[in-house]
Design an enzyme around this catalytic site. Structure first.
Site, PDB file in Angstrom:
ATOM      1  N   LYS A  83       0.971  -1.115  -0.018  1.00 23.63           N
ATOM      2  CA  LYS A  83       0.071   0.173  -0.018  1.00 23.63           C
ATOM      3  C   LYS A  83       0.758   1.305   0.076  1.00 23.63           C
ATOM      4  O   LYS A  83       1.862   1.289   0.905  1.00 23.63           O
ATOM      5  CB  LYS A  83      -0.855  -0.027   1.199  1.00 23.63           C
ATOM      6  CG  LYS A  83      -2.232   0.273   1.060  1.00 23.63           C
ATOM      7  CD  LYS A  83      -3.115  -0.047   2.440  1.00 23.63           C
ATOM      8  CE  LYS A  83      -4.460   0.429   2.256  1.00 23.63           C
ATOM      9  NZ  LYS A  83      -5.156   0.580   3.535  1.00 23.63           N
TER      10      LYS A  83
HETATM   11  C1  E4P Z   1      -8.368   1.367   3.423  1.00 20.07           C
HETATM   12  O1  E4P Z   1      -7.414   0.655   2.972  1.00 20.07           O
HETATM   13  C2  E4P Z   1      -8.281   1.909   4.820  1.00 20.07           C
HETATM   14  O2  E4P Z   1      -7.534   0.950   5.681  1.00 20.07           O
HETATM   15  C3  E4P Z   1      -9.461   2.331   5.408  1.00 20.07           C
HETATM   16  O3  E4P Z   1     -10.586   1.920   4.596  1.00 20.07           O
HETATM   17  C4  E4P Z   1      -9.649   3.678   6.132  1.00 20.07           C
HETATM   18  O4  E4P Z   1     -10.637   3.739   6.730  1.00 20.07           O
HETATM   19  P1  E4P Z   1     -10.904   4.772   7.929  1.00 20.07           P
HETATM   20  O5  E4P Z   1     -11.549   6.193   7.192  1.00 20.07           O
HETATM   21  O6  E4P Z   1     -12.422   4.435   8.477  1.00 20.07           O
HETATM   22  O7  E4P Z   1     -10.059   5.060   8.690  1.00 20.07           O
END
Ligand code: E4P
Length: 214
Positions: A83
């Protein structure tokens, strides 16, 4: 449509996997920090449970650091997806990693043009954060619609992961738009299965069964 689970919690992943609802897993530094265990140990354990793409995020913000971290992460397991944050260095790193055959998930995407750049860099996945857009009184699902349309216009292979999912409607809208994947927190996944009329109906059946001749 694929469901990924958005957590680093082993108990949640194991339970959702048993439901057949986990095609992959997304983690991020905040989710890892919540577990109070080592990053590598958590990721390795997730890879043993789930046979699907497992996103593990780099912490570096510069190109060289991202490439170095990505190499280490990719060695953990074939299913690792690195990522990468949506920055200029992140886009450069995505391009290099794609050329090296390492799968990427460009994260923290908040505009269709960011998503277009991620696709042009060859990202395997792109993650628009719908909940965080809704949080600032804008329309997160509109972003997903625009990305899906743009990717369709040019037949990009990059898959759209609807991220920052906060409620079942986000999942419904993602499915209606035709997004490839929704990455869903365990709490939301559980709510997808629930309906008060199901509970009411089941109770009525069981109450009637008690009165039935057997
Ligand atoms: C996605 O890959 C992220 O880990 C996640 O969806 C972020 O979500 P949040 O905005 O609830 O922290």
């Amino acid at each position: 449509m694929k469901f990924f689970i958005d957590t680093a919690n082993i108990a949640e992943i194991t339970d959702a996997y048993a439901m057949g609802m986990v095609d992959g897993v997304t983690t991020n530094p905040s989710l890892i920090a919540k577990e109070g265990r080592g990053f590598q140990d958590i990721i390795k354990e997730i890879c043993e449970i789930v046979d699907g793409p497992i996103s593990a995020e780099v912490i570096s913000t510069d190109y060289d650091g991202m490439i170095q971290e990505a190499g280490k992460l990719a060695k953990i397991h074939d299913n690792i997806v690195v990522k990468i944050p949506m920055t200029i260095d992140g886009i450069k790193a995505t391009k290099t990693l794609t050329e090296e055959g390492i799968k990427t998930n460009v994260t923290l995407v908040f505009s269709p043009l960011q998503a277009l750049m991620a696709a042009k860099a060859g990202a395997t996945f792109v993650s628009p954060f719908v909940g965080r857009i809704d949080d600032i009184s804008s329309d997160g699902m509109l972003l997903v619609e625009q990305i899906v349309e743009i990717y369709g216009n040019y037949a990009f292979d990059t898959q759209v992961i609807v991220a920052s999912v906060r409620n079942p409607l986000h999942v419904l809208d993602a499915a209606l738009i035709g997004a490839d994947i929704a990455t869903i927190p365990y709490s939301v996944l559980s709510r997808l299965a629930s309906h008060p009329l199901t509970d009411k109906g089941l109770k009525a059946f069981l109450d009637d069964w008690k009165k039935a001749e057997k």
